[in-house]
Design a protein around this motif. Structure first.
Motif, PDB file in Angstrom:
ATOM      1  N   LEU A 333      83.479  57.122  49.304  1.00 39.68           N
ATOM      2  CA  LEU A 333      82.927  58.472  48.645  1.00 39.68           C
ATOM      3  C   LEU A 333      83.532  58.825  47.479  1.00 39.68           C
ATOM      4  CD1 LEU A 333      82.908  59.999  52.129  1.00 39.68           C
ATOM      5  CD2 LEU A 333      81.253  58.673  51.453  1.00 39.68           C
ATOM      6  N   GLN A 334      84.394  58.358  46.737  1.00 35.43           N
ATOM      7  CA  GLN A 334      84.975  58.725  45.599  1.00 35.43           C
ATOM      8  C   GLN A 334      83.869  58.588  44.275  1.00 35.43           C
ATOM      9  OE1 GLN A 334      87.710  60.355  46.111  1.00 35.43           O
ATOM     10  NE2 GLN A 334      89.124  60.367  44.453  1.00 35.43           N
ATOM     11  N   PRO A 335      83.873  59.618  43.593  1.00 35.89           N
ATOM     12  CA  PRO A 335      83.298  59.493  42.472  1.00 35.89           C
ATOM     13  C   PRO A 335      83.759  58.397  41.337  1.00 35.89           C
ATOM     14  CG  PRO A 335      84.539  61.602  42.363  1.00 35.89           C
ATOM     15  CD  PRO A 335      84.552  61.168  43.430  1.00 35.89           C
ATOM     16  N   PRO A 336      82.956  57.745  40.633  1.00 38.08           N
ATOM     17  CA  PRO A 336      83.342  56.702  39.779  1.00 38.08           C
ATOM     18  C   PRO A 336      84.407  57.024  38.934  1.00 38.08           C
ATOM     19  CG  PRO A 336      80.868  56.711  39.686  1.00 38.08           C
ATOM     20  CD  PRO A 336      81.456  58.018  40.399  1.00 38.08           C
ATOM     21  N   SER A 337      85.301  56.144  38.367  1.00 41.38           N
ATOM     22  CA  SER A 337      86.427  56.239  37.423  1.00 41.38           C
ATOM     23  C   SER A 337      85.963  57.033  36.096  1.00 41.38           C
ATOM     24  CB  SER A 337      87.094  54.885  36.981  1.00 41.38           C
ATOM     25  OG  SER A 337      88.101  55.150  36.037  1.00 41.38           O
ATOM     26  N   GLY A 338      86.693  58.027  35.867  1.00 42.65           N
ATOM     27  CA  GLY A 338      86.350  59.173  34.708  1.00 42.65           C
ATOM     28  C   GLY A 338      85.852  60.326  35.163  1.00 42.65           C
ATOM     29  N   PHE A 339      85.358  60.476  36.270  1.00 40.18           N
ATOM     30  CA  PHE A 339      84.424  61.712  36.695  1.00 40.18           C
ATOM     31  C   PHE A 339      85.930  62.551  37.277  1.00 40.18           C
ATOM     32  CE2 PHE A 339      81.018  59.155  36.249  1.00 40.18           C
ATOM     33  CZ  PHE A 339      79.924  59.897  36.007  1.00 40.18           C
ATOM     34  N   VAL A 340      85.413  63.909  37.147  1.00 39.38           N
ATOM     35  CA  VAL A 340      86.244  64.913  37.649  1.00 39.38           C
ATOM     36  C   VAL A 340      85.381  65.888  38.776  1.00 39.38           C
ATOM     37  CG1 VAL A 340      87.734  67.025  37.442  1.00 39.38           C
ATOM     38  CG2 VAL A 340      87.904  65.249  35.829  1.00 39.38           C
ATOM     39  N   ILE A 341      85.980  66.024  39.879  1.00 37.69           N
ATOM     40  CA  ILE A 341      85.207  66.745  40.831  1.00 37.69           C
ATOM     41  C   ILE A 341      85.162  68.431  40.339  1.00 37.69           C
ATOM     42  CG2 ILE A 341      85.189  67.524  43.144  1.00 37.69           C
ATOM     43  CD1 ILE A 341      86.259  64.964  44.063  1.00 37.69           C
ATOM     44  N   HIS A 342      84.171  69.052  40.232  1.00 34.96           N
ATOM     45  CA  HIS A 342      84.002  70.187  40.051  1.00 34.96           C
ATOM     46  C   HIS A 342      83.454  71.308  41.085  1.00 34.96           C
ATOM     47  CE1 HIS A 342      84.234  70.190  35.464  1.00 34.96           C
ATOM     48  NE2 HIS A 342      84.422  68.946  35.629  1.00 34.96           N
ATOM     49  N   ALA A 343      82.885  70.706  42.183  1.00 34.47           N
ATOM     50  CA  ALA A 343      82.315  71.586  43.151  1.00 34.47           C
ATOM     51  C   ALA A 343      82.244  70.796  44.448  1.00 34.47           C
ATOM     52  CB  ALA A 343      80.858  72.058  42.967  1.00 34.47           C
ATOM     53  N   GLU A 344      82.566  71.382  45.712  1.00 34.05           N
ATOM     54  CA  GLU A 344      82.325  70.909  47.022  1.00 34.05           C
ATOM     55  C   GLU A 344      81.711  71.835  47.656  1.00 34.05           C
ATOM     56  OE1 GLU A 344      85.982  67.337  46.973  1.00 34.05           O
ATOM     57  OE2 GLU A 344      86.183  69.326  47.903  1.00 34.05           O
ATOM     58  N   ILE A 345      80.448  71.726  48.297  1.00 27.98           N
ATOM     59  CA  ILE A 345      79.731  72.890  49.039  1.00 27.98           C
ATOM     60  C   ILE A 345      79.299  72.406  50.394  1.00 27.98           C
ATOM     61  CG2 ILE A 345      77.733  74.267  48.624  1.00 27.98           C
ATOM     62  CD1 ILE A 345      78.084  73.894  45.686  1.00 27.98           C
ATOM     63  N   LYS A 430      73.231  54.051  31.217  1.00 31.24           N
ATOM     64  CA  LYS A 430      74.128  53.348  30.460  1.00 31.24           C
ATOM     65  C   LYS A 430      73.980  53.986  28.873  1.00 31.24           C
ATOM     66  CE  LYS A 430      74.518  49.211  32.852  1.00 31.24           C
ATOM     67  NZ  LYS A 430      74.380  47.527  33.018  1.00 31.24           N
ATOM     68  N   GLU A 431      72.745  54.155  28.715  1.00 35.72           N
ATOM     69  CA  GLU A 431      72.546  54.752  27.277  1.00 35.72           C
ATOM     70  C   GLU A 431      72.790  56.176  27.102  1.00 35.72           C
ATOM     71  OE1 GLU A 431      68.280  54.446  26.641  1.00 35.72           O
ATOM     72  OE2 GLU A 431      68.280  52.391  27.037  1.00 35.72           O
ATOM     73  N   CYS A 432      73.443  56.792  28.318  1.00 34.35           N
ATOM     74  CA  CYS A 432      73.829  58.222  28.111  1.00 34.35           C
ATOM     75  C   CYS A 432      75.215  58.274  27.956  1.00 34.35           C
ATOM     76  CB  CYS A 432      73.236  59.023  29.298  1.00 34.35           C
ATOM     77  SG  CYS A 432      71.638  58.886  29.505  1.00 34.35           S
ATOM     78  N   ALA A 433      75.599  59.390  27.025  1.00 36.09           N
ATOM     79  CA  ALA A 433      77.006  59.766  26.789  1.00 36.09           C
ATOM     80  C   ALA A 433      77.644  60.255  27.675  1.00 36.09           C
ATOM     81  CB  ALA A 433      77.400  60.270  25.428  1.00 36.09           C
ATOM     82  N   THR A 434      77.137  61.127  28.580  1.00 36.59           N
ATOM     83  CA  THR A 434      77.589  61.968  29.415  1.00 36.59           C
ATOM     84  C   THR A 434      76.837  62.049  30.899  1.00 36.59           C
ATOM     85  OG1 THR A 434      76.428  64.045  28.588  1.00 36.59           O
ATOM     86  CG2 THR A 434      78.679  63.706  27.926  1.00 36.59           C
ATOM     87  N   HIS A 435      77.435  62.185  31.922  1.00 39.00           N
ATOM     88  CA  HIS A 435      76.958  62.243  33.341  1.00 39.00           C
ATOM     89  C   HIS A 435      77.508  63.023  34.279  1.00 39.00           C
ATOM     90  CE1 HIS A 435      77.290  58.037  31.098  1.00 39.00           C
ATOM     91  NE2 HIS A 435      76.032  57.810  31.772  1.00 39.00           N
ATOM     92  N   ASP A 459      81.735  63.699  34.187  1.00 37.70           N
ATOM     93  CA  ASP A 459      82.764  63.005  33.399  1.00 37.70           C
ATOM     94  C   ASP A 459      82.768  63.459  31.958  1.00 37.70           C
ATOM     95  OD1 ASP A 459      80.171  62.439  32.052  1.00 37.70           O
ATOM     96  OD2 ASP A 459      80.296  60.134  32.158  1.00 37.70           O
ATOM     97  N   PHE A 460      82.446  64.980  31.817  1.00 39.40           N
ATOM     98  CA  PHE A 460      82.781  65.695  30.492  1.00 39.40           C
ATOM     99  C   PHE A 460      82.910  67.217  31.015  1.00 39.40           C
ATOM    100  CE2 PHE A 460      78.408  66.223  32.019  1.00 39.40           C
ATOM    101  CZ  PHE A 460      78.172  67.499  31.507  1.00 39.40           C
ATOM    102  N   ALA A 461      83.410  67.954  29.971  1.00 38.33           N
ATOM    103  CA  ALA A 461      83.797  69.483  30.005  1.00 38.33           C
ATOM    104  C   ALA A 461      84.747  69.474  31.160  1.00 38.33           C
ATOM    105  CB  ALA A 461      82.427  70.228  30.345  1.00 38.33           C
ATOM    106  N   PRO A 462      85.813  68.862  30.929  1.00 39.71           N
ATOM    107  CA  PRO A 462      86.693  69.173  32.106  1.00 39.71           C
ATOM    108  C   PRO A 462      87.322  70.537  32.320  1.00 39.71           C
ATOM    109  CG  PRO A 462      87.828  67.932  30.386  1.00 39.71           C
ATOM    110  CD  PRO A 462      86.441  68.154  29.880  1.00 39.71           C
ATOM    111  N   LEU A 463      87.129  71.404  31.236  1.00 38.55           N
ATOM    112  CA  LEU A 463      87.818  72.695  31.333  1.00 38.55           C
ATOM    113  C   LEU A 463      87.009  73.498  32.252  1.00 38.55           C
ATOM    114  CD1 LEU A 463      88.800  73.143  27.532  1.00 38.55           C
ATOM    115  CD2 LEU A 463      90.123  72.613  29.481  1.00 38.55           C
ATOM    116  N   LEU A 464      85.739  73.110  32.455  1.00 37.76           N
ATOM    117  CA  LEU A 464      84.911  74.136  33.320  1.00 37.76           C
ATOM    118  C   LEU A 464      85.377  74.291  34.694  1.00 37.76           C
ATOM    119  CD1 LEU A 464      81.321  72.771  32.860  1.00 37.76           C
ATOM    120  CD2 LEU A 464      82.213  74.999  31.937  1.00 37.76           C
TER     121      LEU A 464
END
Length: 536
Positions: A333-345, A430-435, A459-464
């Motif tokens: 259930l883990q997100p792919p490598s490089g992703f940061v969890i931002h919300a759990e609801i 694969k064509e997209c820079a952020t996900h 996988d972007f905006a970690p400061l959020l």
């Protein structure tokens, strides 16, 4: 996205794409026209070189001599597919010829406008030649539009054929059930109906039946680890039984029946003391395995209430509600490598979990349903497809840059390519820079209620993640999206209970939802191996 441009892009040889920059645009304007073109590097290609380079694209055999010959008044599915493939080959060949005409006219225009040629031609001669070329170019463009229409019609035919093939499993299964349940005299009549109407449906109608025990023999995520702190409890319903989660003395989670053995009081109304849950009625205390270790004001008896296998993995609490021994294989259930969890609801929703999964496994409804949230401004594509292996519960959406997977028994994972939140870009992830990555867990609380666990990762905006109160904003947005779906799914549920079939007429883009239903039916029938299973 025009079909002609797609055909050209897919047909260009790699050597041409690497060595030659090709960019052409024909623009008709009132009173004249403009031509912009760069063919090859400056003066690096001669006429013979250009001819050899374009030959790969244009020198395609005329398919008309190979038109399939079909006898009889009726076609089977495979003959129809062969005709659809021939239609597309012919449209592709026709489009290439039209494009060759435009390229040749373009070269004539460049020749007319060549600075060296202008010295030897009068202005009147140039105007006359340009006018003639303008007429020819307009005619060629008209022919291209005709070819585009032909390609579109051929693709529609192919989509219909794909729908028939995807429904073949349903058709075969329905025929088999009919032959068993009906006498031989009615079988021929049903076969005639099948020939006249090559469409079969799943039967998901009537009141929701009690859950089959075999559906319980899986690991089910029920809570996020961050929500289950020491000395706290989380009451849940699972398959119409009440349970309560809490942590024992060792910090590991436990799941026991949410009913005191003494007087059936809800245990979650009590408290957790030293790793034991205490009943608020008479103070009886239970460990994570359900054993009562303390009975104030009376002699201690050997009392134990039901408990479930429970463990913690990848930030989630999972339970095994079935009677079979738990498997050692756990869903990832883990997100792919490089992703940061931002919300759990977590939300409790008044719909049966299968209907909610049907909704989550369908993206074609987005530009019609989610017009006030994430799909605001989306155009409605002429054709939506879910592309997946012949045997699998995962794939990707076309034309949306979204990968999706159903993970048994009740999880949906999706990865969405984004340029910025709420906006899509590209034709594949694969064509997209952020996900954005999403996990939806649809726990069957009861026959008309689902416990939804939603996890969102970027996988972007970690400061959020560190902005105060940001989780309230994510929850507000998630509730907005779900409310757009709920008003429809609740309406489906009401009509289903009254006898309507919510899977009456599946089409090509319903592929993943249909496969989920076939998988669930196979589980309840006890089929081995299960359909669409990943190879071990």
């Amino acid at each position: 996205m025009t079909a002609i441009a797609a055909a050209v892009a897919l047909s260009l040889p790699i050597s041409l794409c690497n060595s030659c920059k090709v960019s052409k645009k024909f623009q008709g304007v009132k009173g004249g026209f403009g031509v912009f073109a760069v063919l090859g590097e400056a003066n690096s290609l001669g006429p013979s070189d250009k001819k050899s380079l374009w030959g790969t694209l244009f020198d395609v055999e005329d398919p008309r001599s190979k038109a399939p010959q079909c006898k009889g008044r009726f076609l089977d599915v495979y003959q129809a597919l062969e005709l659809a493939r021939y239609d597309i080959q012919y449209c592709d060949w026709r489009a290439r010829q039209d494009l060759r005409t435009i390229v040749l006219l373009h070269e004539k225009v460049v020749e007319v406008l060549n600075p060296l040629a202008r010295e030897y031609k009068s202005i009147g001669t140039m105007k006359k030649e340009l006018a003639e070329l303008q007429g020819e170019l307009a005619q060629a463009h008209k022919q291209v539009h005709i070819s585009e229409a032909r390609v579109s019609a051929a693709l529609d035919k192919l989509a219909y054929m794909e729908e028939l093939v995807n429904g073949k499993l349903l058709e075969d299964r329905t025929k088999m059930e009919s032959s068993i349940a009906a006498p031989s005299s009615s079988t021929s009549t049903q076969s005639l109906d099948t020939m006249k109407r090559p469409r079969k449906s799943l039967d998901v109608s009537g009141p929701v039946q009690p859950y089959h025990p075999r559906l319980k023999n899986f690991w089910y995520p029920v809570a996020f680890s961050t929500d289950l702190k020491d000395e706290t409890m989380i009451p849940i319903d699972c398959f119409e039984e009440p349970w309560v989660l809490f942590r024992g003395k060792d910090g590991n989670p436990g799941c026991i029946q949410n009913t005191c053995a003494h007087r059936a009081c809800p245990l979650h109304l009590g408290s957790v003391n030293e790793g034991r849950i205490q009943c608020p009625y008479h103070g009886w205390e239970y460990t994570t395995d359900g054993k009562c270790e303390k009975m104030p004001s009376t002699r201690l008896l050997n009392v134990k209430i039901k408990s479930l296998p429970c463990l913690e993995q990848e930030g989630m609490i999972l339970i095994w509600p079935g009677d079979d021994p738990p498997t050692t294989t756990l869903p990832s259930l883990q997100p792919p490598s490089g992703f940061v969890i931002h919300a759990e609801i977590v939300m409790e929703l008044p719909v049966e979990h299968g209907l909610l999964l049907d909704n989550l496994l369908d993206l074609a409804h987005a530009p019609f349903t989610h017009t006030s949230t994430f799909a605001k401004g989306w155009t409605v594509p002429s054709l939506v497809k879910f592309l997946t292996p012949a045997s699998g519960l995962q794939g990707y959406w076309d034309p949306y840059p979204i990968d999706m997977e159903f993970q048994p028994p009740c999880m949906v994972l999706s990865t969405i390519g984004m340029s910025k939140p709420g906006k899509l870009e590209g034709q594949s992830t694969k064509e997209c820079a952020t996900h954005l990555h999403q996990l939806h867990v649809c726990l069957p609380s009861s026959r008309n209620k689902t416990r939804l666990l939603y996890r969102m990762s970027l996988d972007f905006a970690p400061l959020l993640k560190h902005i105060p109160f940001m989780h309230y904003l994510w929850r507000h947005f998630a509730e907005q999206v779900l409310n757009e779906d709920l008003r429809l799914v609740i309406g489906q549920q009401e009509r289903m209970i009254n006898g309507a079939n919510v899977w009456n007429w599946p089409v090509a883009y319903d592929k993943l939802g249909v496969r989920y239903r076939l998988w669930r039916d196979a589980v309840e029938r006890g089929s081995k191996p299960l359909p669409f299973s990943k190879p071990m």
